[in-house]
Enzyme design. Structure first.
Site, short mmCIF file in Angstrom:
data_model
loop_
_atom_site.label_atom_id
_atom_site.label_comp_id
_atom_site.label_asym_id
_atom_site.label_seq_id
_atom_site.Cartn_x
_atom_site.Cartn_y
_atom_site.Cartn_z
N CYS A 97 0.80 -1.23 0.00
CA CYS A 97 0.00 0.00 0.00
C CYS A 97 0.83 1.29 0.00
O CYS A 97 0.54 2.22 -0.75
CB CYS A 97 -0.90 0.06 1.23
SG CYS A 97 -1.48 -1.51 1.83
N GLU A 156 -2.92 -1.55 -10.72
CA GLU A 156 -2.33 -0.40 -10.03
C GLU A 156 -0.90 -0.15 -10.52
O GLU A 156 -0.53 0.98 -10.84
CB GLU A 156 -2.33 -0.63 -8.52
CG GLU A 156 -3.72 -0.54 -7.91
CD GLU A 156 -3.73 -0.85 -6.42
OE1 GLU A 156 -4.67 -0.39 -5.73
OE2 GLU A 156 -2.82 -1.56 -5.93
N HIS A 186 -20.78 21.37 -2.63
CA HIS A 186 -20.63 21.78 -4.02
C HIS A 186 -19.44 22.73 -4.18
O HIS A 186 -19.23 23.59 -3.32
CB HIS A 186 -21.92 22.48 -4.48
CG HIS A 186 -21.96 22.78 -5.94
ND1 HIS A 186 -22.02 21.78 -6.89
CD2 HIS A 186 -21.92 23.96 -6.62
CE1 HIS A 186 -22.05 22.35 -8.09
NE2 HIS A 186 -21.99 23.65 -7.94
N GLU A 212 -20.61 14.71 -4.13
CA GLU A 212 -22.01 15.16 -4.03
C GLU A 212 -22.92 14.41 -4.99
O GLU A 212 -24.14 14.37 -4.81
CB GLU A 212 -22.12 16.67 -4.26
CG GLU A 212 -21.85 17.10 -5.69
CD GLU A 212 -22.06 18.60 -5.89
OE1 GLU A 212 -23.06 19.15 -5.36
OE2 GLU A 212 -21.23 19.22 -6.58
#
Length: 600
Positions: free
Chosen positions: A167, A307, A575, A580
């Site tokens: 990681c 990845e 926003h 959102e």
């Protein structure tokens, strides 16, 4: 009573109690009406174990006995259980000892002088977490960690896969690739720079490895501060309670413990074809590779494959990914294919339905030149290609086959080396536990191992009851366009609940940051899967877009709390952000409605 006589009386009472403890295999100080005492006495009856019981409430001087027991053991209440001269404790501790197998060991007289309360085999995230927590609870703990060098000779320090070859370096190199994209975008935002921009592998590799080195040192200091005995040696069971530790010079020492935790993790799997171990590398080698890999073939379609392929391409390298069947097996396939398509649109080449059958060295060097011969999985077609580096990322094997588990009696799945455990991470051998990537059917994620290790230590040594929750674990795949997920894939949700009982709400979106550079319009995508039978509860969350880890973490917490579609709709979005979009999903997949976004 004069003080001298009183002291003599106490001494005599203490001596009498000690004699009872010494002369009985099982001695229980009890009260006849106490329900906890009854539980303990019933347990010994079930086990067919004779025990000597003293009912303090039926004795004239029972109170004196209880006071002396408090002085001797620090325990106020009854029952007080002693087995083979060892004070086990009260009801809860006796039942726990039965559950974890230590009661049986005591009954057999196996309590003699174990060197450690706990030996942890493996110094990765789970092993470190468990050992430090156990030590902080006053236990004598040893951790053994040894990295067997890769076929290329790569090795590393304390901290396990995540810190050294997983990681941490992966995310840092992914960040290096994102910075390359950011520089391209920067000109459109008014940044002017004339010099040609190029990437220096050596600079990045050194910086990443220096940071990892600081983490290795930090772990060693942390173990020392917690009084955990860390030994850089390979551990192998020779008896159920005894291990052999072999250091890199071949010196052997032997150690015993009342309990063991297996936290050995996994290592990359090779292909088993000519030239794979001689000429190929794995993720174990990539992050400290002393030279830029050049033109690279990545074999596999795991998250490691995508990845690594993604950030190498982002650094400007020629990257090809060879896929045997599907991308990201086990993940939502709609999302996996979108992540793959994005990579393909941004320069990563894919060879599909092919497997290597031979790797040959054409020229040695750093990097050299390799010839890869591959065969189609659907026909007799054979393809040859030349690359500087071949990275194998076809999965990982549990490191359980060479640690003497047969000598300890621990059952292992012979197919994959994984260890079956109960919901308390206990193997079939009661005093041996396992955590992390080696568990059968559990998540192979660092935070899961850390949580499981810490909670296990608390259950064993602090009387806690909380178990690790393996449901709704959020995760992120750091592909060039990041993919975050929590809960069920669409395939699994359909399988569990039926197509008619789920509703999928979805949307494409265009991050504001991408609008000025004019790239990737409506390439990001998000969806939630809701259970119609349970108030439209969200059972699957999927997000393909920037900062997927940060976005998914918050929604993971919401799913832990049982969030519903109505609650998401009632949440006011921030926003202008990507996240959102999850608060305004109104198109269902089944409707076939348009999900493209135009403007705010």
């Amino acid at each position: 009573m004069p003080p001298v006589e009183k002291d003599a009386g106490k001494k005599e009472l203490k001596s009498r109690i000690q004699e009872l403890i010494d002369s009985n295999q099982v001695m229980v100080f009890s009260k006849s009406y106490c329900p906890f005492c009854v539980k303990v006495k019933d347990l010994f009856k079930e086990l067919n174990v004779d025990c000597n019981v003293m009912e303090l409430d039926l004795m004239e001087n029972g109170t004196n006995y209880q006071e002396m027991l408090l002085e001797m053991t620090g325990q106020k209440t009854v029952p007080q259980v002693f087995i083979n001269k060892t004070h086990v404790g009260g009801c809860d501790k006796t039942l726990q000892a039965h559950k974890d197998g230590s009661l049986q060991s005591l009954l057999k007289g196996e309590n003699e002088a174990f060197e450690y309360d706990l030996i942890v085999i493996g110094g990765g995230s789970g092993g470190l977490s468990c050992s430090k927590e156990a030590a902080s609870l006053g236990k004598k703990v040893m951790v053994l960690d040894y990295v067997v060098p890769t076929p290329k000779g790569t090795t590393w320090g304390l901290g396990g896969t995540c810190v050294n070859v997983g990681c941490i370096p992966k995310k840092l190199m992914h960040q290096a690739a994102l910075l390359g994209s950011a520089m391209e975008d920067a000109r459109k935002f008014g940044w002017e720079f004339d010099e040609s921009v190029k990437h220096n592998w050596e600079t990045m590799k050194t910086a990443v490895n220096n940071y990892i080195g600081s983490l290795n040192w930090g772990y060693r200091v942390s173990l020392r501060d917690k009084n955990v005995n860390y030994v850089n040696a390979y551990a192998e069971f020779v008896e159920p309670h005894k291990i052999k530790a072999t250091n890199k010079r071949g010196k052997e020492t032997f150690h015993t413990a009342a309990r063991f935790v297996l936290a050995t993790g996994e290592r990359p799997r090779y292909l088993g074809v000519p030239g794979d171990q001689e000429y190929c590398i794995t993720s174990d080698d990539l992050f400290s590779l002393p030279y830029c890999p050049g033109k690279t073939l990545i074999v596999g379609a795991s998250y490691v494959a995508l990845e690594c392929g993604g950030f190498l391409a982002g650094l400007g390298l020629d990257v090809t990914i060879m896929v045997r069947s599907i991308l990201l097996r086990g993940f939502d396939q709609d999302m996996a294919n979108r992540a793959g398509e994005y990579m393909e649109e941004h320069g990563v080449k894919f060879i599909r339905k092919h497997v290597p059958i031979k790797i040959e060295e054409l020229e040695a060097g750093t990097p050299g030149r390799l010839k890869v011969t591959s065969k189609s999985t659907e026909s007799d077609e054979v393809v040859e290609g030349e690359y500087n580096t071949v990275l194998i990322a076809v999965g990982r094997n549990a490191c359980t086959d060479k640690i003497g588990l047969d000598k300890a009696g621990v059952k292992v799945n012979p197919k994959n080396g994984k260890i079956p455990v109960n919901d308390e991470e206990q193997t079939n051998v009661p005093h041996i536990y396992a955590i992390g990537d080696i568990l059968e059917g559990k998540w192979e994620l660092t935070p899961v191992a850390i949580q499981a290790g810490k909670l296990l230590a608390r259950r064993l040594y602090a009387g806690a009851a909380v178990k690790c929750d393996y449901i709704n674990v959020p995760t992120t795949v750091f592909t060039p366009m990041e993919y975050g997920a929590c809960g069920l894939s669409e395939e699994k949700a359909t399988e569990f609940y039926g197509q008619d009982n789920i509703e999928v709400y979805h949307s494409l979106f265009w991050p504001l940051e991408f609008t000025v550079p004019g790239r990737d319009n409506n390439k990001c995508y998000s969806k939630i899967i809701c259970n119609k039978l349970d108030n439209d509860r969200v059972i699957g969350f999927h997000y393909l877009g920037p900062n997927a880890g940060e976005v998914t973490q918050g929604f993971g917490a919401a799913m832990k709390c049982g969030v519903t579609k109505e609650q998401l709709d009632g949440t006011i979005g921030i926003h202008p952000t990507c996240a959102e979009v999850l608060t305004t999903l109104d198109v269902t997949k089944s409707s076939g409605g348009d999900i493209t976004k135009a403007g705010c």
